[in-house]
Scaffold this motif. Structure first.
Motif, PDB file in Angstrom:
ATOM      1  N   ASN A   7       1.028  -1.193  -0.152  1.00 22.98           N
ATOM      2  CA  ASN A   7       0.086   0.022  -0.124  1.00 22.98           C
ATOM      3  C   ASN A   7       0.794   1.259  -0.097  1.00 22.98           C
ATOM      4  O   ASN A   7       2.120   1.280   0.093  1.00 22.98           O
ATOM      5  CB  ASN A   7      -1.084  -0.080   1.142  1.00 22.98           C
ATOM      6  CG  ASN A   7      -0.385   0.403   2.636  1.00 22.98           C
ATOM      7  OD1 ASN A   7       0.652   0.328   2.503  1.00 22.98           O
ATOM      8  ND2 ASN A   7      -1.173  -0.294   3.717  1.00 22.98           N
TER       9      ASN A   7
ATOM     10  N   ASN B 177      -5.293  -2.794   1.195  1.00 23.92           N
ATOM     11  CA  ASN B 177      -5.463  -1.259   0.720  1.00 23.92           C
ATOM     12  C   ASN B 177      -4.800  -0.148   1.831  1.00 23.92           C
ATOM     13  O   ASN B 177      -4.017  -0.638   2.466  1.00 23.92           O
ATOM     14  CB  ASN B 177      -6.835  -1.132   0.862  1.00 23.92           C
ATOM     15  CG  ASN B 177      -7.686  -1.043   2.353  1.00 23.92           C
ATOM     16  OD1 ASN B 177      -7.243  -1.109   3.221  1.00 23.92           O
ATOM     17  ND2 ASN B 177      -8.839  -1.182   2.070  1.00 23.92           N
TER      18      ASN B 177
ATOM     19  N   ALA C 273     -10.789   0.674  -1.623  1.00 23.99           N
ATOM     20  CA  ALA C 273     -10.463   1.452  -0.473  1.00 23.99           C
ATOM     21  C   ALA C 273     -11.485   1.267   0.683  1.00 23.99           C
ATOM     22  O   ALA C 273     -11.163   1.541   1.846  1.00 23.99           O
ATOM     23  CB  ALA C 273     -10.168   2.921  -0.893  1.00 23.99           C
TER      24      ALA C 273
END
Length: 370
Positions: free
Chosen positions: A50, A95, A142
């Protein structure tokens, strides 16, 4: 925002790697670091990164078993464990909130089950549809929504799991269907077959689950590989690499090609499926550019990942490589004494992760370049 990931089932793509006039970037200060393994194991691999630089993947724990792993920004490794009754686990997506998805597997992956870890490492099972035995995730956005497949005796069906873990079928064309990727608006890309037919059609599902067949007149199979936050889908409609805009307009990117990833600038990476097997990129206008290899590294060239700054990572021969947005290649090197490395993923801060051969353990280790 979409976090870059490895495209599943990417093969090593041959390309012209050593050629006169190869554009090389100036050396920089990026250094390789061995991320190590779990106790009892000799190898590890990365699955996703991420924008905070947290990396997830898996590491073997001996006895032909692997556990999902997370490396924090300092490189500290955490064993994420697996489901009860399953021997192994693998983390494949993360995420920017730190939510991780992957799957647990029995011996030889006879059965697999989608799982999700929250930012604290707590494990939740993502169950298949009623009557199915298996599930597997392929995309994470997300908000923590997950897409993938549910499978059993009735074949495979595209599914979405919401943040609470509830599973919903994404209606396809009547036959098998797969959900490949999801963007931050909840729009899903995948593919589906009609009942009793072998040809797969590229499908886009809206956030409310409504489906659009992007290849309604397909004579040959197609599949969606990726979707960006604008709703643009990329993939292949055999034998051509394709792009489908959010309004459904299609662009043929070239015969004998496959488009594998698209970033939020609309830049695409992919490869050719016939000699000379060039890995390359397309800009937002659909113009193609072959990526150069490193001098002396032979004829194998791969492009595995791209970030939203158009920086691409992959491999040239046995060396990890990074291409800047102008297409200039940088040799990322190997572990000390090692013979090979691959750069597999890159985040928007430019942190790169991949794997490299470790001469001490005799296995491949997850590595990071910062």
């Amino acid at each position: 925002m979409r976090v870059k990931k490895i495209v599943l089932a990417v093969a090593l793509i041959a390309a012209v790697g050593a050629q006169t006039g190869t554009a090389l970037a100036e050396p920089d200060t990026v250094r390789i670091r061995d991320l190590g393994t779990l106790p009892g194991g000799t190898s590890s691999s990365v699955g996703a990164i991420n924008d905070d630089g947290v990396i997830v993947g898996s590491a073997d724990v001996g006895d032909r078993k692997s556990h999902a792993t997370r490396w924090d920004r300092s490189g500290r490794i955490t064993d994420l464990g697996t489901l009860a009754g399953y021997e192994s686990s693998y983390a494949t997506r993360i995420n920017n909130r730190g939510v991780i998805v992957g799957y647990a597997a029995t011996s030889r992956e006879e059965h697999v089950r989608a799982v999700r870890w929250d930012r604290f490492g707590r494990l939740t099972e993502l169950k298949p549809l009623p009557g199915d035995a298996d599930s597997k995730p392929f995309g994470l956005n997300a908000d923590g929504e997950v897409v993938g497949i549910s499978g059993g005796g009735r074949g495979y069906r595209a599914v979405r799991w919401n943040r609470d873990g509830a599973v919903t079928e994404l209606e396809g064309l009547g036959g098998d269907s797969w959900a490949s990727a999801i963007n931050d608006d909840g729009v899903v890309a995948g593919y589906s077959r009609r009942a009793n037919e072998l040809v797969s059609h590229v499908i886009r599902w809206a956030a409310d689950g409504r489906s659009t067949d992007l290849t309604p007149n397909a004579e040959y199979s197609g599949r969606a590989e990726d979707i960006n936050d604008a709703g643009t889908v990329v993939g292949v409609a055999s034998p051509n690499a394709m792009r489908w805009d959010s309004d459904g307009k299609s662009t043929n990117l070239g015969e004998g090609q496959t488009a594998t990833q698209i970033n939020n600038r609309g830049t695409i990476i992919g490869y050719a499926s016939a000699y000379p097997y060039r890995a390359g990129m397309w800009n937002s206008r659909g113009e193609y550019k072959a990526l150069p290899g490193l001098p002396g590294e032979g004829d194998f060239l791969t492009a595995f990942g791209i970030n939203d700054r158009d920086v691409i990572v992959g491999g040239s021969g046995l060396r990890a490589v990074r291409w800047d947005r102008d297409g200039r290649a940088t040799d990322l090197g190997t572990l000390p004494g090692g013979s090979s490395s691959r750069a597999l993923i890159i985040n928007n801060a430019g942190v790169i992760a991949g794997d490299a051969y470790d001469t001490v353990s005799g296995g491949y280790h997850a590595v990071v370049w910062r």
